[in-house]
Design a protein around this motif. Structure first.
Motif, short mmCIF file in Angstrom:
data_model
loop_
_atom_site.label_atom_id
_atom_site.label_comp_id
_atom_site.label_asym_id
_atom_site.label_seq_id
_atom_site.Cartn_x
_atom_site.Cartn_y
_atom_site.Cartn_z
N TRP A 275 3.94 11.43 42.82
CA TRP A 275 2.86 11.52 41.83
C TRP A 275 3.43 11.74 40.43
O TRP A 275 2.82 11.33 39.43
N LEU A 276 4.59 12.39 40.33
CA LEU A 276 5.23 12.63 39.03
C LEU A 276 6.12 11.46 38.61
O LEU A 276 6.78 11.52 37.57
N ASN A 277 6.13 10.37 39.44
CA ASN A 277 6.93 9.17 39.15
C ASN A 277 8.42 9.46 39.00
O ASN A 277 9.10 8.89 38.16
N ILE A 278 8.92 10.35 39.83
CA ILE A 278 10.35 10.68 39.83
C ILE A 278 11.12 9.58 40.56
O ILE A 278 10.73 9.16 41.66
N GLN A 279 12.21 9.13 39.95
CA GLN A 279 13.09 8.16 40.59
C GLN A 279 14.23 8.93 41.27
O GLN A 279 14.93 9.70 40.62
N LEU A 280 14.39 8.70 42.56
CA LEU A 280 15.38 9.46 43.33
C LEU A 280 16.80 9.00 42.99
O LEU A 280 17.07 7.83 42.78
N THR A 281 17.69 9.98 42.92
CA THR A 281 19.11 9.78 42.69
C THR A 281 19.84 10.62 43.74
O THR A 281 19.20 11.41 44.45
N PRO A 282 21.17 10.49 43.86
CA PRO A 282 21.87 11.31 44.86
C PRO A 282 21.54 12.80 44.78
O PRO A 282 21.31 13.43 45.82
N PRO A 283 21.51 13.45 43.60
CA PRO A 283 21.15 14.87 43.58
C PRO A 283 19.71 15.14 44.01
O PRO A 283 19.45 16.04 44.81
N SER A 284 18.75 14.37 43.50
CA SER A 284 17.35 14.64 43.83
C SER A 284 16.99 14.18 45.23
O SER A 284 16.02 14.67 45.81
N ALA A 285 17.76 13.24 45.79
CA ALA A 285 17.46 12.75 47.14
C ALA A 285 17.71 13.80 48.21
O ALA A 285 17.20 13.68 49.34
N VAL A 286 18.50 14.84 47.90
CA VAL A 286 18.73 15.89 48.90
C VAL A 286 17.67 16.98 48.82
O VAL A 286 17.75 17.97 49.53
N ALA A 287 16.67 16.80 47.95
CA ALA A 287 15.61 17.79 47.82
C ALA A 287 14.95 18.12 49.17
O ALA A 287 14.72 19.31 49.46
N PRO A 288 14.63 17.12 50.03
CA PRO A 288 14.05 17.47 51.33
C PRO A 288 14.94 18.39 52.15
O PRO A 288 14.45 19.32 52.81
N THR A 289 16.25 18.14 52.11
CA THR A 289 17.18 18.98 52.85
C THR A 289 17.18 20.40 52.31
O THR A 289 17.18 21.38 53.07
N VAL A 290 17.18 20.54 50.99
CA VAL A 290 17.15 21.86 50.37
C VAL A 290 15.84 22.57 50.68
O VAL A 290 15.82 23.77 50.99
N ILE A 291 14.73 21.83 50.63
CA ILE A 291 13.42 22.42 50.91
C ILE A 291 13.34 22.91 52.36
O ILE A 291 12.84 24.01 52.64
N LEU A 292 13.82 22.09 53.28
CA LEU A 292 13.82 22.50 54.69
C LEU A 292 14.55 23.82 54.86
O LEU A 292 14.15 24.68 55.66
N THR A 293 15.62 23.98 54.10
CA THR A 293 16.43 25.20 54.22
C THR A 293 15.71 26.40 53.62
O THR A 293 15.60 27.46 54.25
N ILE A 294 15.22 26.24 52.40
CA ILE A 294 14.63 27.37 51.68
C ILE A 294 13.26 27.74 52.24
O ILE A 294 12.91 28.92 52.35
N ALA A 295 12.48 26.73 52.62
CA ALA A 295 11.09 26.97 53.05
C ALA A 295 11.00 27.79 54.32
O ALA A 295 9.97 28.41 54.59
N ILE A 296 12.07 27.82 55.07
CA ILE A 296 12.02 28.50 56.37
C ILE A 296 11.96 30.02 56.23
O ILE A 296 11.49 30.72 57.14
N ALA A 297 12.42 30.55 55.09
CA ALA A 297 12.53 32.00 54.93
C ALA A 297 11.17 32.69 55.05
O ALA A 297 11.05 33.73 55.71
N ASP A 298 10.13 32.13 54.42
CA ASP A 298 8.80 32.74 54.48
C ASP A 298 8.32 32.87 55.93
O ASP A 298 7.81 33.92 56.35
N SER A 299 8.47 31.79 56.67
CA SER A 299 8.01 31.79 58.06
C SER A 299 8.76 32.81 58.90
O SER A 299 8.17 33.51 59.72
N ILE A 300 10.07 32.90 58.69
CA ILE A 300 10.88 33.82 59.48
C ILE A 300 10.44 35.26 59.25
O ILE A 300 10.28 36.06 60.19
N HIS A 301 10.23 35.65 58.00
CA HIS A 301 9.82 37.02 57.69
C HIS A 301 8.47 37.35 58.34
O HIS A 301 8.30 38.42 58.93
N ILE A 302 7.53 36.43 58.23
CA ILE A 302 6.21 36.67 58.80
C ILE A 302 6.28 36.75 60.33
O ILE A 302 5.68 37.64 60.96
N LEU A 303 7.05 35.85 60.95
CA LEU A 303 7.11 35.82 62.41
C LEU A 303 7.87 37.01 62.98
O LEU A 303 7.48 37.56 64.02
#
Length: 786
Positions: A275-303
């Motif tokens: 939606w922001l019209n971002i063009q993916l490059t090698p650094p930004s293309a790993v964003a899903p991998t980084v998100i998968l890593t960071i996003a897990i912390a909230d769930s772990i604490h709650i669980l």
């Protein structure tokens, strides 16, 4: 009258109960939000131009763009040929090079093709100047003809270590492209044609090694690295997170829900990026991998809090409510600080890292949203089984808390000494951005570039536009003499492979027009004579092989190109500084600096450090302010800075010892790791304050309470974060790999700081308190759970 914490507590409890009542509606809402956001992914594209690494205000980019407006654009594809035995001067191979040269002209967007066979060699024939291809198609290639071609090629300074190696065993064909830079398909189409051409040549000449390098293959390598990382790292990350999460939670339903939450977070973030019209490059293309890593912390604490409450005998619904009550504030606070850290990447002088920050920030926000909405709702509808645990059972965290309390002085002194020792090593890191080495050796571009550097020349080029005093001034013998002197100076500099300079053409023309007398291989002494020679030569050149790549239109300046070995950043800067000094002393009063892609990458880390110092400072101030307000304690807010900054110092100290070189990716690690490592500090301090304010425990007991209630979760999330960022080590793009390694080191250092340094600081600095509150009327199950 209720206090603010009581109001917040009641509000969260009310929200949790409302959520459990309308759990199916919450699940539906989460899915609708995901679909709406993910629809934007259709707008995602992949940028395949190295220029995207530089902001519009980058002075090196501006200088290079200005240079390309004056002279022919020089984005190129270099086809390198080396027979497995003998040299290139054989009839069969020279005919093959002629054929390959002719077909290379059909490469999409090609504007020029230079090779050994079509090199415009000039010679005298009585009073005439003959300019022709070095290897003629009609030439029968007799032995004496081959010897003549070999002698000329190896002696010609415009060819040596540019299109022919000094020993004659390696040659190259350079395809110059004029890319409009309007469509994303330009580079892929050019590379597809070049690769097909090369593959046919390989089949026809199986005894010749063929390599493909140049700036256009570099662009293509950036695109392919993005695709490779997305196709390999994301599945690998999911596998790692699945194993580590299940090991820490020992719950199938908990693991499944966690993977759903982080998966939807990554999908939502990438959709928002679209939606922001971002063009993916090698650094930004790993964003899903980084998100998968960071996003897990909230769930772990709650669980983990949920399962602990259930082990203490609380029902699942009540345990969900209690887990949200305990974690809602810290999870929101850690998400906010992480978002601030990643958004600070917008200060980066390299736009792709800003894109990485924006996409990741969106993913962190999505992870918080799904963790407090979707996760509790799913856990409410899924079966959950846990084993009860005796309330009096002493855990490892209890033992660790007691150890820290008893050894506080030793731990404080020891960690301070360690940090100081590693801090001393930080300045030993050297800045180095060699774009060839951005890629793993398994990447074809890296392998072919290394092969070219070993057998022909490097691919780093420094370019100067050297102005004359007036239009037509390039014919001035004094000006040409200075150009020649600068060229000669460059050729004796260590690591300079070739100098492409028009002065060599003038010398050769002067020799030609004097009966090819070797003694006349020097600059013409008369301006009119120089102008006549140049005009005669240009009129003899075939279409596409003119001198527009070296001389501007009104002949008021020339471009000089020095090709070097694959230098380090410092070596390139040193050469540029020496050249600038020479030019100022011998050529012009104005300051003339080298230009070109290599100079852009040479200064990218230095410029990014300057911009990220501002970004990191802003992020640090914002995060500190957020913590002081959220913790409602100026003193604890200041204390929290220590375990947040110490990991960065330790990380770059360790890096200096074992690696010693930092690139542009390292410049963003302070900002990104700051947003991540602060999470552990927030959770520890929030439990510490809860013990003091709600249970009125003294400092030692509050530390024990924090270890008991958040220690396991901190260890689990840190282990997952370390494993997750370590996955980036497998990236074929070195910037992503080094970012992953540095961040994993920072998280490991943060875990040590929060388990050893932070408690020792609290025990030393924070005022001792006496317990006042009684727990005799409290719910025993809740006490055990907490």
């Amino acid at each position: 009258m209720q206090t603010t914490p009581d109001l917040q507590k009641n509000a969260v409890v009310t929200y949790a109960k409302f959520l459990l009542r309308w759990r199916w509606a919450a699940i539906t809402l989460a899915l609708v939000v995901t679909v709406a956001a993910a629809y934007g992914a259709k707008n995602l594209g992949f940028a395949s131009d190295y220029r995207v690494f530089f902001g519009d205000d980058n002075p090196q980019l501006a200088a290079y763009e200005e240079l390309q407006k004056v002279y022919t654009k020089d984005d190129s594809i270099l086809i390198v040929l080396k027979p497995k035995s003998g040299d290139v001067f054989t009839p069969e191979l020279l005919r093959g090079i002629q054929d390959l040269t002719a077909k290379a002209w059909k490469t999409p967007f090609s504007s020029r093709v230079d090779s050994l066979t079509n090199f415009q060699h000039s010679r005298a024939e009585e009073d005439d100047l003959i300019v022709e291809n070095l290897v003629q198609k009609s030439n029968p290639m007799r032995q004496n003809d081959l010897a003549r071609v070999r002698e000329i090629a190896l002696a010609e300074p415009l060819l040596k270590r540019r299109l022919i190696s000094p020993d004659g065993t390696t040659t190259a064909i350079n395809i110059t492209l004029n890319l409009p830079q309007k469509e994303l398909t330009e580079i892929p189409s050019a590379m597809a044609y070049a690769r097909a051409l090369v593959e046919k040549f390989r089949i026809a000449h199986p005894d010749t090694h063929v390599a493909l390098t140049g700036m256009v293959p570099l662009n293509s390598a950036f695109f392919e690295a993005s695709m490779t990382d997305m196709s390999t790292l994301i599945p690998l990350m999911y596998g790692v997170l699945l194993l580590v999460t299940f090991f820490m939670l020992r719950s199938i339903s908990g693991t499944a829900v966690t993977l759903v939450v982080i998966g939807l977070s990554a999908v939502t973030a990438m959709g928002i990026g679209g939606w922001l019209n971002i063009q993916l490059t090698p650094p930004s293309a790993v964003a899903p991998t980084v998100i998968l890593t960071i996003a897990i912390a909230d769930s772990i604490h709650i669980l983990i809090t949920l399962f602990s409450a259930m082990r203490a005998g609380i029902s699942k619904y009540d345990a969900i409510v209690e887990s949200l009550r305990v974690n809602f504030g810290p999870v929101f606070l850690t998400s906010l600080t992480t978002i601030v850290g990643f958004l600070s990447l917008n200060f980066s002088d390299s736009p792709p890292f800003g894109d990485l920050g924006n996409i990741t920030a969106a993913g962190v926000a999505a992870a918080w949203f799904f963790s407090i909405l979707l996760l509790p709702a799913l856990m409410a509808v899924l079966p959950v089984r846990v084993k009860a645990r005796a309330a009096t059972e002493i855990t490892f965290m209890d033992k660790l808390a007691n150890f820290v309390i008893l050894r506080r002085k030793i731990l404080l002194a020891g960690t301070v000494a360690l940090v100081v020792g590693l801090g001393v090593m930080v300045p030993q890191n050297v800045l180095n951005d060699q774009f060839v080495q951005y890629f793993d050796k398994s990447v074809p571009f890296r392998a072919d570039s290394d092969f070219t550097a070993d057998n022909l020349s490097g691919m780093y080029q420094l370019q100067w536009s050297l102005p004359a005093t007036e239009a037509g001034g390039v014919n001035d013998p004094v000006y040409l003499g200075k150009i020649s002197a600068f060229s000669d100076w460059l050729r004796v500099q260590p690591g300079v492979d070739n100098v492409l300079t028009v002065s060599d053409i003038f010398k050769r023309l002067n020799k030609n027009m004097h009966g090819d007398d070797p003694a006349m291989y020097r600059m013409p002494e008369d301006r009119n004579l120089s102008a006549q020679f140049l005009l005669l030569y240009e009129m003899s050149l075939p279409y596409g092989l003119d001198l527009n790549n070296q001389i501007n239109v009104d002949k008021s300046a020339v471009r000089l190109v020095a090709t070097t070995e694959n230098f380090t950043t410092n070596d390139l800067k040193a050469l540029d500084q020496r050249a600038s000094l020479w030019l100022k002393q011998n050529f012009s009063t104005q300051h003339l600096e080298a230009s070109g892609p290599v100079m852009m990458f040479t200064f990218i880390t230095e410029r990014n450090i300057q911009s990220m110092l501002i970004g990191t400072t802003v992020a640090l101030l914002l995060i500190s302010l957020i913590l002081m307000v959220a913790l409602r304690s100026f003193k604890l807010g200041l204390i929290s800075l220590v375990p947040n900054l110490v990991p960065v110092i330790m990380t770059f100290g360790v890096w200096a010892i074992f690696v010693g070189q930092v690139d542009v990716a390292a410049t963003i690690v302070t900002a990104t790791s700051l947003g991540v490592v602060v999470d552990a500090t927030v959770h520890f301090l929030s439990k510490y304050l809860r013990a003091q304010r709600e249970k009125d425990l003294n400092t030692e007991d509050a530390v024990r309470y924090a270890f008991a209630n958040v220690g396991v979760a901190l260890f689990a999330t840190s282990l997952i974060l370390i494993a997750g960022f370590a996955v980036l080590t497998w990236s074929t793009f070195r910037l992503n790999a080094s970012m992953g390694q540095l961040t994993a080191l920072a998280i490991a250092a943060a875990l040590l700081a929060d388990f050893l340094l932070l408690p020792a600081l609290l025990l030393t600095i924070d005022k001792q308190r006496k317990a006042k509150a009684s727990t005799e009327n409290a719910d025993p199950a809740l006490i055990a759970a907490e």
